[in-house]
Design a protein around this motif. Structure first.
Motif, mmCIF file in Angstrom:
data_model
loop_
_atom_site.group_PDB
_atom_site.id
_atom_site.type_symbol
_atom_site.label_atom_id
_atom_site.label_comp_id
_atom_site.label_asym_id
_atom_site.label_seq_id
_atom_site.Cartn_x
_atom_site.Cartn_y
_atom_site.Cartn_z
ATOM 1 N N SER A 23 0.817 -1.215 0.000
ATOM 2 C CA SER A 23 0.000 0.000 0.000
ATOM 3 C C SER A 23 0.846 1.258 0.000
ATOM 4 O O SER A 23 0.358 2.348 -0.302
ATOM 5 N N ALA A 24 2.131 1.109 0.351
ATOM 6 C CA ALA A 24 3.060 2.247 0.389
ATOM 7 C C ALA A 24 4.475 1.695 0.286
ATOM 8 O O ALA A 24 4.709 0.515 0.567
ATOM 9 N N PRO A 25 5.449 2.528 -0.123
ATOM 10 C CA PRO A 25 6.840 2.068 -0.150
ATOM 11 C C PRO A 25 7.303 1.609 1.234
ATOM 12 O O PRO A 25 6.755 2.018 2.259
ATOM 13 N N ILE A 26 8.328 0.753 1.245
ATOM 14 C CA ILE A 26 8.850 0.194 2.497
ATOM 15 C C ILE A 26 9.178 1.293 3.506
ATOM 16 O O ILE A 26 8.852 1.175 4.694
ATOM 17 N N TYR A 27 9.831 2.364 3.047
ATOM 18 C CA TYR A 27 10.255 3.393 4.001
ATOM 19 C C TYR A 27 9.055 4.050 4.670
ATOM 20 O O TYR A 27 9.108 4.429 5.850
ATOM 21 N N ARG A 28 7.937 4.182 3.949
ATOM 22 C CA ARG A 28 6.740 4.761 4.562
ATOM 23 C C ARG A 28 6.100 3.789 5.552
ATOM 24 O O ARG A 28 5.609 4.193 6.607
ATOM 25 N N LEU A 29 6.093 2.505 5.214
ATOM 26 C CA LEU A 29 5.552 1.524 6.141
ATOM 27 C C LEU A 29 6.352 1.508 7.440
ATOM 28 O O LEU A 29 5.781 1.352 8.526
ATOM 29 N N LYS A 30 7.668 1.693 7.335
ATOM 30 C CA LYS A 30 8.488 1.740 8.549
ATOM 31 C C LYS A 30 8.165 2.965 9.393
ATOM 32 O O LYS A 30 8.134 2.897 10.631
ATOM 33 N N ARG A 31 7.919 4.092 8.731
ATOM 34 C CA ARG A 31 7.536 5.293 9.484
ATOM 35 C C ARG A 31 6.205 5.071 10.181
ATOM 36 O O ARG A 31 6.017 5.480 11.335
ATOM 37 N N GLN A 32 5.267 4.413 9.494
ATOM 38 C CA GLN A 32 3.990 4.094 10.120
ATOM 39 C C GLN A 32 4.192 3.219 11.354
ATOM 40 O O GLN A 32 3.551 3.428 12.400
ATOM 41 N N ALA A 33 5.086 2.238 11.232
ATOM 42 C CA ALA A 33 5.346 1.333 12.353
ATOM 43 C C ALA A 33 5.953 2.081 13.542
ATOM 44 O O ALA A 33 5.603 1.825 14.699
ATOM 45 N N LYS A 34 6.862 3.008 13.269
ATOM 46 C CA LYS A 34 7.476 3.775 14.363
ATOM 47 C C LYS A 34 6.441 4.616 15.089
ATOM 48 O O LYS A 34 6.438 4.700 16.328
ATOM 49 N N ARG A 35 5.552 5.255 14.322
ATOM 50 C CA ARG A 35 4.490 6.042 14.965
ATOM 51 C C ARG A 35 3.560 5.136 15.777
ATOM 52 O O ARG A 35 3.173 5.480 16.902
ATOM 53 N N LYS A 77 26.956 9.038 -12.688
ATOM 54 C CA LYS A 77 25.517 8.746 -12.733
ATOM 55 C C LYS A 77 24.823 9.432 -11.560
ATOM 56 O O LYS A 77 25.456 9.771 -10.545
ATOM 57 N N THR A 78 23.513 9.638 -11.703
ATOM 58 C CA THR A 78 22.702 10.181 -10.614
ATOM 59 C C THR A 78 21.474 9.307 -10.409
ATOM 60 O O THR A 78 20.995 8.650 -11.339
ATOM 61 N N CYS A 79 20.975 9.326 -9.193
ATOM 62 C CA CYS A 79 19.737 8.644 -8.855
ATOM 63 C C CYS A 79 18.957 9.563 -7.917
ATOM 64 O O CYS A 79 19.469 9.922 -6.842
ATOM 65 N N PHE A 80 17.759 9.949 -8.316
ATOM 66 C CA PHE A 80 16.933 10.818 -7.487
ATOM 67 C C PHE A 80 15.650 10.091 -7.090
ATOM 68 O O PHE A 80 15.079 9.327 -7.888
ATOM 69 N N LEU A 81 15.210 10.352 -5.849
ATOM 70 C CA LEU A 81 14.043 9.687 -5.274
ATOM 71 C C LEU A 81 13.026 10.723 -4.826
ATOM 72 O O LEU A 81 13.392 11.797 -4.335
ATOM 73 N N HIS A 82 11.743 10.368 -4.949
ATOM 74 C CA HIS A 82 10.683 11.206 -4.375
ATOM 75 C C HIS A 82 9.369 10.445 -4.400
ATOM 76 O O HIS A 82 8.962 9.920 -5.442
ATOM 77 N N ASP A 83 8.723 10.372 -3.239
ATOM 78 C CA ASP A 83 7.416 9.718 -3.120
ATOM 79 C C ASP A 83 7.390 8.327 -3.739
ATOM 80 O O ASP A 83 6.438 7.938 -4.427
ATOM 81 N N GLY A 84 8.442 7.554 -3.482
ATOM 82 C CA GLY A 84 8.487 6.179 -3.970
ATOM 83 C C GLY A 84 8.963 6.008 -5.396
ATOM 84 O O GLY A 84 9.147 4.883 -5.849
ATOM 85 N N ALA A 85 9.144 7.110 -6.128
ATOM 86 C CA ALA A 85 9.647 7.040 -7.507
ATOM 87 C C ALA A 85 11.165 7.171 -7.516
ATOM 88 O O ALA A 85 11.750 7.829 -6.645
ATOM 89 N N MET A 86 11.807 6.562 -8.495
ATOM 90 C CA MET A 86 13.262 6.623 -8.630
ATOM 91 C C MET A 86 13.613 6.839 -10.097
ATOM 92 O O MET A 86 13.049 6.177 -10.975
ATOM 93 N N GLN A 117 7.251 -5.472 17.148
ATOM 94 C CA GLN A 117 5.842 -5.845 17.174
ATOM 95 C C GLN A 117 5.020 -4.942 16.248
ATOM 96 O O GLN A 117 4.119 -5.408 15.542
ATOM 97 N N ALA A 118 5.343 -3.650 16.267
ATOM 98 C CA ALA A 118 4.642 -2.716 15.384
ATOM 99 C C ALA A 118 4.904 -3.055 13.918
ATOM 100 O O ALA A 118 3.987 -3.019 13.088
ATOM 101 N N LEU A 119 6.144 -3.416 13.588
ATOM 102 C CA LEU A 119 6.477 -3.798 12.214
ATOM 103 C C LEU A 119 5.674 -5.030 11.788
ATOM 104 O O LEU A 119 5.154 -5.097 10.669
ATOM 105 N N ASP A 120 5.580 -6.005 12.697
ATOM 106 C CA ASP A 120 4.831 -7.220 12.365
ATOM 107 C C ASP A 120 3.356 -6.894 12.121
ATOM 108 O O ASP A 120 2.723 -7.460 11.220
ATOM 109 N N ARG A 121 2.782 -5.989 12.921
ATOM 110 C CA ARG A 121 1.370 -5.643 12.742
ATOM 111 C C ARG A 121 1.143 -4.922 11.407
ATOM 112 O O ARG A 121 0.137 -5.164 10.733
ATOM 113 N N ILE A 122 2.083 -4.053 11.052
ATOM 114 C CA ILE A 122 1.979 -3.391 9.747
ATOM 115 C C ILE A 122 2.044 -4.429 8.632
ATOM 116 O O ILE A 122 1.277 -4.383 7.660
ATOM 117 N N ALA A 123 2.957 -5.387 8.779
ATOM 118 C CA ALA A 123 3.117 -6.424 7.760
ATOM 119 C C ALA A 123 1.852 -7.263 7.617
ATOM 120 O O ALA A 123 1.428 -7.595 6.501
#
Length: 237
Positions: free
Chosen positions: A4-16, A222-231, A27-33
């Motif tokens: 439903s969201a990129p991994i990094y966002r799911l981790k932020r949800q778990a921390k909150r 080379k460059t790699c830029f990220l934003h809102d789950g896009a690369m 435990q929070a990570l497992d519940r998100i999963a």
């Protein structure tokens, strides 16, 4: 299964969630999963491993490449760098993470969250948090390593902190020359200017890199830029 969201966002949800519910982070990570349809966080992480952008990015790199990875805070640039470090053995390289931004315990904890079952894989990564990190320090540490290296530097702008170090432009040129001569792969994580958020661009580019002092960014291969789950990955002309 699509998350439903990129991994990094799911981790932020778990921390909150962990803070609000006063429960351990694992435990929070497992519940998100479970909410994403997986048995546990380790199950989700394992399933996502084959589609992580680090693998895609590594496949674009060649020995001697100097790569810039840029994003605004919270959009996964450090996460991507750590995932690349974890995947370095798949391209026959030892990984070193140089950070002026975090302590070693924090980096180890983030690696553990990314690869919960990969203890040996995580322990093989060298983590350098010296206050003396600069181009000369990085080159000396990599020269002492056995075999070819992949280095992640978090982050570019902090190399310019000490007046006793050469200016950032000269440091980057030295690192490029070193990488090309030794066949190392150097990943420089970079801040993006907050003015980017007032633009209508979907993703940052070289013009959005925060530069307290001007440098020639065409020095990067080379460059790699990220934003809102896009690369987006590009060569630098």
């Amino acid at each position: 299964m699509r998350l439903s969201a990129p991994i990094y966002r799911l981790k932020r949800q778990a921390k909150r969630f962990a803070r609000h519910q006063n429960i351990p982070l694992h435990q929070a990570l497992d519940r998100i999963a479970v909410g994403e349809g997986f048995r546990s966080w380790s199950h989700l992480a394992s399933a996502a491993a084959t589609t992580r952008p680090a693998r895609t990015l590594l496949d674009t790199l060649s020995p001697g490449d100097l790569l810039l990875v840029g994003a605004r805070p919270g959009h996964g640039k450090t996460l991507l760098g750590l995932e690349m470090a974890l995947a370095a053995p798949t391209i026959g390289r030892h990984a070193t993470v140089f950070t002026l931004n975090d302590n070693e315990a924090d980096v180890r904890a983030r690696l553990a969250a990314l690869a919960p079952q990969g203890t040996a894989q995580r322990d093989a990564i060298t983590i350098d948090t010296s206050d003396d990190i600069c181009a000369a320090h990085i080159m000396a540490r990599l020269s002492a390593a056995a075999g070819p290296s992949l280095a992640v530097v978090d982050y570019l702008q902090l190399l310019d902190q000490k007046r006793s170090h050469p200016d950032l432009s000269n440091q980057i040129k030295s690192l490029k020359s070193y990488a090309e001569a030794q066949g190392s792969i150097l990943v420089m994580i970079s801040q993006i200017d907050r003015a980017f958020e007032r633009t209508k661009k979907r993703i940052p580019d070289l013009g959005d890199v925060r530069l307290p002092n001007p440098i020639d960014l065409s020095v990067f291969h080379k460059t790699c830029f990220l934003h809102d789950g896009a690369m987006e990955i590009h060569g630098v002309a």
